[in-house]
Write a protein that holds these residues in place. Sequence first.
Motif, PDB file in Angstrom:
ATOM      1  N   ALA A  33       0.856  -1.184   0.000  1.00  0.00           N
ATOM      2  CA  ALA A  33       0.000   0.000   0.000  1.00  0.00           C
ATOM      3  C   ALA A  33       0.896   1.238   0.000  1.00  0.00           C
ATOM      4  CB  ALA A  33      -0.912  -0.012   1.212  1.00  0.00           C
ATOM      5  N   PRO A  34       1.204   1.788  -1.174  1.00  0.00           N
ATOM      6  CA  PRO A  34       2.122   2.922  -1.238  1.00  0.00           C
ATOM      7  C   PRO A  34       1.688   4.035  -0.278  1.00  0.00           C
ATOM      8  CG  PRO A  34       1.536   2.193  -3.444  1.00  0.00           C
ATOM      9  CD  PRO A  34       0.658   1.445  -2.487  1.00  0.00           C
ATOM     10  N   PRO A  35       2.553   4.399   0.678  1.00  0.00           N
ATOM     11  CA  PRO A  35       2.153   5.353   1.714  1.00  0.00           C
ATOM     12  C   PRO A  35       1.741   6.722   1.187  1.00  0.00           C
ATOM     13  CG  PRO A  35       4.482   4.773   1.930  1.00  0.00           C
ATOM     14  CD  PRO A  35       3.913   3.922   0.846  1.00  0.00           C
ATOM     15  N   GLN A  36       2.213   7.097   0.013  1.00  0.00           N
ATOM     16  CA  GLN A  36       1.801   8.379  -0.541  1.00  0.00           C
ATOM     17  C   GLN A  36       0.354   8.350  -1.038  1.00  0.00           C
ATOM     18  OE1 GLN A  36       4.076   6.318  -1.795  1.00  0.00           O
ATOM     19  NE2 GLN A  36       4.184   6.405  -4.022  1.00  0.00           N
ATOM     20  N   HIS A  37      -0.226   7.138  -1.176  1.00  0.00           N
ATOM     21  CA  HIS A  37      -1.599   6.980  -1.650  1.00  0.00           C
ATOM     22  C   HIS A  37      -2.514   6.305  -0.636  1.00  0.00           C
ATOM     23  CE1 HIS A  37      -0.382   8.219  -5.651  1.00  0.00           C
ATOM     24  NE2 HIS A  37       0.554   7.291  -5.660  1.00  0.00           N
ATOM     25  N   GLU A  38      -1.965   5.526   0.263  1.00  0.00           N
ATOM     26  CA  GLU A  38      -2.755   4.725   1.199  1.00  0.00           C
ATOM     27  C   GLU A  38      -2.230   4.893   2.619  1.00  0.00           C
ATOM     28  OE1 GLU A  38      -5.400   2.878   0.379  1.00  0.00           O
ATOM     29  OE2 GLU A  38      -5.185   2.978  -1.794  1.00  0.00           O
ATOM     30  N   ASP A  39      -3.143   4.976   3.576  1.00  0.00           N
ATOM     31  CA  ASP A  39      -2.778   5.038   4.993  1.00  0.00           C
ATOM     32  C   ASP A  39      -3.216   3.727   5.638  1.00  0.00           C
ATOM     33  OD1 ASP A  39      -2.263   5.628   7.634  1.00  0.00           O
ATOM     34  OD2 ASP A  39      -3.700   7.278   7.765  1.00  0.00           O
ATOM     35  N   CYS A  40      -2.269   2.914   6.075  1.00  0.00           N
ATOM     36  CA  CYS A  40      -2.575   1.602   6.666  1.00  0.00           C
ATOM     37  C   CYS A  40      -2.993   1.691   8.135  1.00  0.00           C
ATOM     38  CB  CYS A  40      -1.364   0.684   6.547  1.00  0.00           C
ATOM     39  SG  CYS A  40      -1.016   0.169   4.865  1.00  0.00           S
ATOM     40  N   LYS A  41      -2.783   2.829   8.772  1.00  0.00           N
ATOM     41  CA  LYS A  41      -3.084   2.930  10.206  1.00  0.00           C
ATOM     42  C   LYS A  41      -4.541   2.634  10.537  1.00  0.00           C
ATOM     43  CE  LYS A  41       0.696   6.084  10.940  1.00  0.00           C
ATOM     44  NZ  LYS A  41       0.961   7.422  10.524  1.00  0.00           N
ATOM     45  N   PRO A  42      -5.523   3.159   9.799  1.00  0.00           N
ATOM     46  CA  PRO A  42      -6.916   2.799  10.108  1.00  0.00           C
ATOM     47  C   PRO A  42      -7.177   1.290   9.963  1.00  0.00           C
ATOM     48  CG  PRO A  42      -6.858   4.777   8.769  1.00  0.00           C
ATOM     49  CD  PRO A  42      -5.453   4.213   8.797  1.00  0.00           C
ATOM     50  N   HIS A  59      -4.550 -11.783  10.596  1.00  0.00           N
ATOM     51  CA  HIS A  59      -3.603 -11.392  11.645  1.00  0.00           C
ATOM     52  C   HIS A  59      -2.436 -10.657  10.994  1.00  0.00           C
ATOM     53  CE1 HIS A  59      -1.285 -11.500  15.316  1.00  0.00           C
ATOM     54  NE2 HIS A  59      -0.259 -11.944  14.615  1.00  0.00           N
ATOM     55  N   VAL A  60      -2.006  -9.582  11.612  1.00  0.00           N
ATOM     56  CA  VAL A  60      -0.875  -8.810  11.102  1.00  0.00           C
ATOM     57  C   VAL A  60       0.393  -9.351  11.745  1.00  0.00           C
ATOM     58  CG1 VAL A  60       0.158  -6.521  10.868  1.00  0.00           C
ATOM     59  CG2 VAL A  60      -2.341  -6.774  10.810  1.00  0.00           C
ATOM     60  N   TYR A  61       1.234 -10.003  10.953  1.00  0.00           N
ATOM     61  CA  TYR A  61       2.491 -10.558  11.452  1.00  0.00           C
ATOM     62  C   TYR A  61       3.620  -9.534  11.470  1.00  0.00           C
ATOM     63  CZ  TYR A  61       0.467 -15.216  11.099  1.00  0.00           C
ATOM     64  OH  TYR A  61      -0.316 -16.325  11.259  1.00  0.00           O
ATOM     65  N   ALA A  62       3.618  -8.645  10.483  1.00  0.00           N
ATOM     66  CA  ALA A  62       4.684  -7.654  10.400  1.00  0.00           C
ATOM     67  C   ALA A  62       4.166  -6.448   9.632  1.00  0.00           C
ATOM     68  CB  ALA A  62       5.911  -8.236   9.704  1.00  0.00           C
ATOM     69  N   GLN A  63       4.800  -5.305   9.889  1.00  0.00           N
ATOM     70  CA  GLN A  63       4.407  -4.089   9.194  1.00  0.00           C
ATOM     71  C   GLN A  63       5.608  -3.176   8.994  1.00  0.00           C
ATOM     72  OE1 GLN A  63       2.044  -1.363  11.723  1.00  0.00           O
ATOM     73  NE2 GLN A  63       2.264  -2.932  13.292  1.00  0.00           N
ATOM     74  N   ASN A  64       5.581  -2.489   7.875  1.00  0.00           N
ATOM     75  CA  ASN A  64       6.552  -1.443   7.594  1.00  0.00           C
ATOM     76  C   ASN A  64       5.751  -0.308   6.971  1.00  0.00           C
ATOM     77  OD1 ASN A  64       8.374   0.317   6.326  1.00  0.00           O
ATOM     78  ND2 ASN A  64       9.918  -1.305   6.173  1.00  0.00           N
ATOM     79  N   LEU A  65       5.247   0.578   7.821  1.00  0.00           N
ATOM     80  CA  LEU A  65       4.377   1.646   7.343  1.00  0.00           C
ATOM     81  C   LEU A  65       5.123   2.664   6.494  1.00  0.00           C
ATOM     82  CD1 LEU A  65       2.131   2.202  10.490  1.00  0.00           C
ATOM     83  CD2 LEU A  65       1.699   0.796   8.471  1.00  0.00           C
ATOM     84  N   GLU A  66       6.397   2.859   6.751  1.00  0.00           N
ATOM     85  CA  GLU A  66       7.179   3.795   5.947  1.00  0.00           C
ATOM     86  C   GLU A  66       7.269   3.349   4.490  1.00  0.00           C
ATOM     87  OE1 GLU A  66      10.964   4.283   7.806  1.00  0.00           O
ATOM     88  OE2 GLU A  66      10.131   5.282   9.558  1.00  0.00           O
ATOM     89  N   GLN A  67       7.361   2.032   4.282  1.00  0.00           N
ATOM     90  CA  GLN A  67       7.425   1.468   2.934  1.00  0.00           C
ATOM     91  C   GLN A  67       6.035   1.067   2.413  1.00  0.00           C
ATOM     92  OE1 GLN A  67      10.280   0.904   0.945  1.00  0.00           O
ATOM     93  NE2 GLN A  67      11.328   2.203   2.433  1.00  0.00           N
ATOM     94  N   GLY A  68       5.049   0.977   3.318  1.00  0.00           N
ATOM     95  CA  GLY A  68       3.690   0.620   2.908  1.00  0.00           C
ATOM     96  C   GLY A  68       3.453  -0.866   2.764  1.00  0.00           C
ATOM     97  N   PHE A  69       4.119  -1.679   3.583  1.00  0.00           N
ATOM     98  CA  PHE A  69       3.945  -3.132   3.501  1.00  0.00           C
ATOM     99  C   PHE A  69       3.362  -3.695   4.789  1.00  0.00           C
ATOM    100  CE2 PHE A  69       7.341  -2.533   0.350  1.00  0.00           C
ATOM    101  CZ  PHE A  69       6.764  -3.198  -0.729  1.00  0.00           C
ATOM    102  N   LEU A  70       2.452  -4.658   4.624  1.00  0.00           N
ATOM    103  CA  LEU A  70       1.945  -5.453   5.738  1.00  0.00           C
ATOM    104  C   LEU A  70       2.085  -6.918   5.367  1.00  0.00           C
ATOM    105  CD1 LEU A  70      -1.424  -3.631   6.574  1.00  0.00           C
ATOM    106  CD2 LEU A  70       0.798  -3.303   7.664  1.00  0.00           C
ATOM    107  N   LEU A  71       2.387  -7.748   6.352  1.00  0.00           N
ATOM    108  CA  LEU A  71       2.425  -9.201   6.172  1.00  0.00           C
ATOM    109  C   LEU A  71       1.284  -9.767   6.996  1.00  0.00           C
ATOM    110  CD1 LEU A  71       3.921 -11.595   4.894  1.00  0.00           C
ATOM    111  CD2 LEU A  71       5.282 -11.724   7.009  1.00  0.00           C
TER     112      LEU A  71
END
Length: 97
Positions: A33-42, A59-71
Amino acid sequence: MKIFTIAPASADASFRRYFRASFPDKTLIVMDAPPQHEDCKPFLHVAKLFEDAGVHVPHVYAQNLEQGFLLLSDLGSSTYLQALNKETAPPLYFSRY
């Protein structure tokens, strides 16, 4: 030696992309989810609320909000609508059923 394969998991009408990472013993979902287009926090907030309440959500195993990735855990390729009936509703919706 190939540890896993990755393939598109679903299409979305947004900037998000989903990939299924297949390992010998399990599959996981990678959400891009490209952070410039999508906000994963909600998404993360609501997913935690539902999971804490016992609702069956990824279930969220890992996250990198700066890069826009969730596992995420993989709930499969069938939609709830395809699988839903009177007998399957409780275990599909509630993880503690």
